[in-house]
Design a protein around this motif. Structure first.
Motif, PDB file in Angstrom:
ATOM      1  N   VAL A   1       2.083  -6.780 -10.521  1.00  0.00           N
ATOM      2  CA  VAL A   1       1.151  -5.985  -9.700  1.00  0.00           C
ATOM      3  C   VAL A   1       1.965  -4.922  -8.957  1.00  0.00           C
ATOM      4  N   GLY A   2       1.662  -3.656  -9.263  1.00  0.00           N
ATOM      5  CA  GLY A   2       2.486  -2.551  -8.775  1.00  0.00           C
ATOM      6  C   GLY A   2       3.680  -2.387  -9.691  1.00  0.00           C
ATOM      7  N   ALA A   3       3.394  -2.226 -10.984  1.00  0.00           N
ATOM      8  CA  ALA A   3       4.454  -2.294 -12.004  1.00  0.00           C
ATOM      9  C   ALA A   3       5.404  -1.103 -11.960  1.00  0.00           C
ATOM     10  N   ALA A   4       4.899   0.097 -11.601  1.00  0.00           N
ATOM     11  CA  ALA A   4       5.716   1.327 -11.553  1.00  0.00           C
ATOM     12  C   ALA A   4       6.300   1.642 -12.927  1.00  0.00           C
ATOM     13  N   TRP A   5       7.614   1.873 -13.008  1.00  0.00           N
ATOM     14  CA  TRP A   5       8.221   2.254 -14.282  1.00  0.00           C
ATOM     15  C   TRP A   5       8.246   1.080 -15.257  1.00  0.00           C
ATOM     16  N   PRO A   6       8.091   1.350 -16.570  1.00  0.00           N
ATOM     17  CA  PRO A   6       8.202   0.259 -17.550  1.00  0.00           C
ATOM     18  C   PRO A   6       9.643  -0.146 -17.846  1.00  0.00           C
ATOM     19  N   ASP A   7      10.616   0.606 -17.346  1.00  0.00           N
ATOM     20  CA  ASP A   7      12.016   0.242 -17.583  1.00  0.00           C
ATOM     21  C   ASP A   7      12.829   0.300 -16.277  1.00  0.00           C
TER      22      ASP A   7
ATOM     23  N   ALA B   1      13.125  -6.873 -18.974  1.00  0.00           N
ATOM     24  CA  ALA B   1      14.034  -7.795 -19.662  1.00  0.00           C
ATOM     25  C   ALA B   1      13.263  -8.926 -20.332  1.00  0.00           C
ATOM     26  N   PHE B   2      12.196  -9.386 -19.696  1.00  0.00           N
ATOM     27  CA  PHE B   2      11.387 -10.458 -20.286  1.00  0.00           C
ATOM     28  C   PHE B   2      10.627  -9.935 -21.506  1.00  0.00           C
ATOM     29  N   TYR B   3      10.115  -8.724 -21.417  1.00  0.00           N
ATOM     30  CA  TYR B   3       9.431  -8.131 -22.573  1.00  0.00           C
ATOM     31  C   TYR B   3      10.391  -8.022 -23.761  1.00  0.00           C
ATOM     32  N   ASP B   4      11.626  -7.631 -23.477  1.00  0.00           N
ATOM     33  CA  ASP B   4      12.632  -7.523 -24.542  1.00  0.00           C
ATOM     34  C   ASP B   4      12.984  -8.884 -25.127  1.00  0.00           C
ATOM     35  N   ASN B   5      12.694  -9.950 -24.384  1.00  0.00           N
ATOM     36  CA  ASN B   5      12.956 -11.311 -24.880  1.00  0.00           C
ATOM     37  C   ASN B   5      11.663 -11.995 -25.334  1.00  0.00           C
ATOM     38  N   ASP B   6      10.736 -11.176 -25.853  1.00  0.00           N
ATOM     39  CA  ASP B   6       9.522 -11.662 -26.524  1.00  0.00           C
ATOM     40  C   ASP B   6       8.461 -12.236 -25.594  1.00  0.00           C
ATOM     41  N   TRP B   7       8.559 -11.939 -24.299  1.00  0.00           N
ATOM     42  CA  TRP B   7       7.468 -12.280 -23.395  1.00  0.00           C
ATOM     43  C   TRP B   7       6.430 -11.150 -23.445  1.00  0.00           C
ATOM     44  N   ASP B   8       5.271 -11.417 -22.855  1.00  0.00           N
ATOM     45  CA  ASP B   8       4.286 -10.368 -22.657  1.00  0.00           C
ATOM     46  C   ASP B   8       3.521 -10.678 -21.378  1.00  0.00           C
ATOM     47  N   GLY B   9       2.663  -9.740 -20.957  1.00  0.00           N
ATOM     48  CA  GLY B   9       1.949  -9.988 -19.710  1.00  0.00           C
ATOM     49  C   GLY B   9       0.978  -8.886 -19.380  1.00  0.00           C
ATOM     50  N   ILE B  10       0.611  -8.823 -18.104  1.00  0.00           N
ATOM     51  CA  ILE B  10      -0.352  -7.847 -17.597  1.00  0.00           C
ATOM     52  C   ILE B  10       0.365  -6.956 -16.584  1.00  0.00           C
TER      53      ILE B  10
ATOM     54  N   GLU C   1       4.976   2.326 -24.361  1.00  0.00           N
ATOM     55  CA  GLU C   1       6.215   1.557 -24.479  1.00  0.00           C
ATOM     56  C   GLU C   1       6.026   0.042 -24.465  1.00  0.00           C
ATOM     57  N   ARG C   2       4.841  -0.441 -24.064  1.00  0.00           N
ATOM     58  CA  ARG C   2       4.617  -1.887 -24.001  1.00  0.00           C
ATOM     59  C   ARG C   2       3.349  -2.252 -24.789  1.00  0.00           C
ATOM     60  N   PRO C   3       3.347  -2.102 -26.107  1.00  0.00           N
ATOM     61  CA  PRO C   3       2.122  -2.369 -26.881  1.00  0.00           C
ATOM     62  C   PRO C   3       1.665  -3.820 -26.830  1.00  0.00           C
ATOM     63  N   ARG C   4       2.574  -4.767 -26.610  1.00  0.00           N
ATOM     64  CA  ARG C   4       2.169  -6.182 -26.551  1.00  0.00           C
ATOM     65  C   ARG C   4       1.501  -6.528 -25.228  1.00  0.00           C
ATOM     66  N   ASP C   5       1.817  -5.761 -24.184  1.00  0.00           N
ATOM     67  CA  ASP C   5       1.271  -6.033 -22.853  1.00  0.00           C
ATOM     68  C   ASP C   5      -0.174  -5.537 -22.735  1.00  0.00           C
ATOM     69  N   LYS C   6      -0.864  -6.088 -21.753  1.00  0.00           N
ATOM     70  CA  LYS C   6      -2.155  -5.566 -21.336  1.00  0.00           C
ATOM     71  C   LYS C   6      -1.931  -4.785 -20.048  1.00  0.00           C
ATOM     72  N   SER C   7      -2.116  -3.460 -20.110  1.00  0.00           N
ATOM     73  CA  SER C   7      -1.882  -2.613 -18.941  1.00  0.00           C
ATOM     74  C   SER C   7      -3.211  -2.127 -18.405  1.00  0.00           C
ATOM     75  N   LEU C   8      -3.408  -2.252 -17.085  1.00  0.00           N
ATOM     76  CA  LEU C   8      -4.675  -1.911 -16.442  1.00  0.00           C
ATOM     77  C   LEU C   8      -4.447  -0.815 -15.405  1.00  0.00           C
ATOM     78  N   LYS C   9      -5.232   0.259 -15.537  1.00  0.00           N
ATOM     79  CA  LYS C   9      -5.125   1.385 -14.615  1.00  0.00           C
ATOM     80  C   LYS C   9      -6.057   1.153 -13.426  1.00  0.00           C
ATOM     81  N   ILE C  10      -5.706   0.155 -12.618  1.00  0.00           N
ATOM     82  CA  ILE C  10      -6.505  -0.235 -11.460  1.00  0.00           C
ATOM     83  C   ILE C  10      -5.565  -0.633 -10.336  1.00  0.00           C
ATOM     84  N   ALA C  11      -6.143  -0.880  -9.165  1.00  0.00           N
ATOM     85  CA  ALA C  11      -5.416  -1.488  -8.064  1.00  0.00           C
ATOM     86  C   ALA C  11      -6.047  -2.846  -7.779  1.00  0.00           C
TER      87      ALA C  11
END
Length: 373
Positions: A30-36, A43-52, A67-77
């Motif tokens: 929550v409040g992800a900011a930059w993807p890298d 680091a978790f995404y690079d190790n086959d994790w995924d998330g929101i 950059e994060r096709p496996r993740d679910k990204s939401l443009k909300i607060a």
């Protein structure tokens, strides 16, 4: 395998120490900011994790989509209640906030803020839609002063992340702000496990075995490298490869026949540069020019005293278009030199035809002298 850390304060190192035994884990940021850059989840995404990823800032949100096709990204607060709210964006920073007081303080410090209306949902609504059949291995909350509202918006009886990481400092001020929201987690049966000077880590009662992972700060036994360090090493390796290739090319060039053949010319050019550097080139050039003119004059003077040789040289000079040039040099030489003169030509050295002309001219001159006398 060495762990690559992207987070700004080693948050991902601490979480990986506790959760690296989990394969294909799941997170909520929550409040992800930059993807890298400064990312706790990269680091978790690079190790086959995924998330929101919860990120209302369109600049960052678009990058997550790419950059994060496996993740679910939401443009909300996220907030305590669903609806709409005014967010204050600060471009290309992680300082955007729904807290007006925080935004005003940033403005007073010179940051340019841009207000916008954003959709707000609760953490419970997001978990109900996407996490009903998932373990949430960690939840990270960094929303620039809006942490309490985010935490109040969860149903802590139904959705229980194993670990919760919350930014616990007033934005850009080294002062705690956890007093207002920490009771929410403590009342929900979470134990405070670790504070790193920026964040506070909490572990659920169901996973108290993870508390030991937070006994010590990041250290050599975590076997991690910083992302910036990895990039620097990659650049260094690339530079070494280029250097080796250049050295091989230079060695091939130095051993080539053309390089050896042209060595004298390079030596001459090098000497010329040295002479220019020390201001000697113009002097030596003038000296060489004078010597050359001297030799030219001597040669022409010598040739002029031998009629046959002179005739041949004049014939060749006219044919080659050098007559005027040689004559100019001779005149300059004659003007500059007072010690070198052409030797007189005797009648015996002349051709028969020239001898007749010489005899006639001499007789005419003698006759003129007698008449004037």
């Amino acid at each position: 395998m060495t762990f690559i850390s992207y987070a700004q304060n080693f948050e991902d190192v601490m979480l990986w120490r506790a959760l690296k035994h989990i394969d294909n884990g799941f997170y909520i940021d929550v409040g992800a900011a930059w993807p890298d850059e400064h990312s706790v989840t990269k680091a978790f995404y690079d190790n086959d994790w995924d998330g929101i990823n919860i990120e209302p800032n369109p600049e960052f949100f678009e990058r997550y989509i790419d950059e994060r096709p496996r993740d679910k990204s939401l443009k909300i607060a996220l907030g305590e209640k669903a609806g709409e709210g005014e967010i204050y964006y600060i471009s290309n920073t992680g300082l955007s906030s729904l807290d007006k007081a925080v935004s005003d303080r940033h403005s007073n410090e010179g940051w340019e803020t841009a207000p916008a209306i954003v959709k707000i949902r609760t953490l419970a609504h997001v978990c109900e839609e996407y996490c009903l059949e998932k373990d949430i291995h960690f939840l990270k909350v960094d929303v620039e002063g809006f942490e309490e509202q985010v935490l109040r918006g969860n149903d802590w009886l139904r959705f229980r992340p194993w670990i919760v990481v919350v930014e616990a400092m007033i934005p850009l001020i080294q002062s705690d702000n956890h007093d207002g929201w920490e009771p929410i987690l403590l009342d929900a049966n979470y134990s405070m496990a670790y504070a790193d000077g920026l964040n506070r880590f909490y572990v659920s009662v169901e996973h108290e075995e993870l508390l030991t992972a937070f006994k010590y700060p990041p250290n050599i036994f975590d076997d991690f490298h910083l992302n910036v360090q990895q990039k620097a090493e990659a650049h260094a390796t690339k530079a070494e490869a280029h250097a080796a290739k250049a050295e091989a090319h230079i060695a091939t060039l130095l051993n080539s026949p053309s390089w050896r053949i042209t060595a004298p010319f390079r030596w001459i050019v090098h000497q010329k540069r040295l002479l220019r550097k020390y201001g000697l080139f113009s002097r030596i050039k003038l000296l060489v020019k004078k010597i050359a003119h001297l030799f030219y004059g001597l040669a022409i003077g010598s040739i002029s005293s031998h009629p046959r040789l002179r005739f041949i040289c004049l014939f060749l000079a006219r044919k080659l278009g050098l007559y005027n040039y040689l004559y100019t040099i001779y005149v300059r030489f004659s003007e500059d030199s007072h010690t070198i003169t052409a030797r007189p030509v005797t009648a015996e050295q002349l051709t028969p035809h020239a001898s007749c002309i010489y005899t006639e001219l001499k007789a005419a001159i003698d006759k003129q002298k007698k008449g004037s006398g």
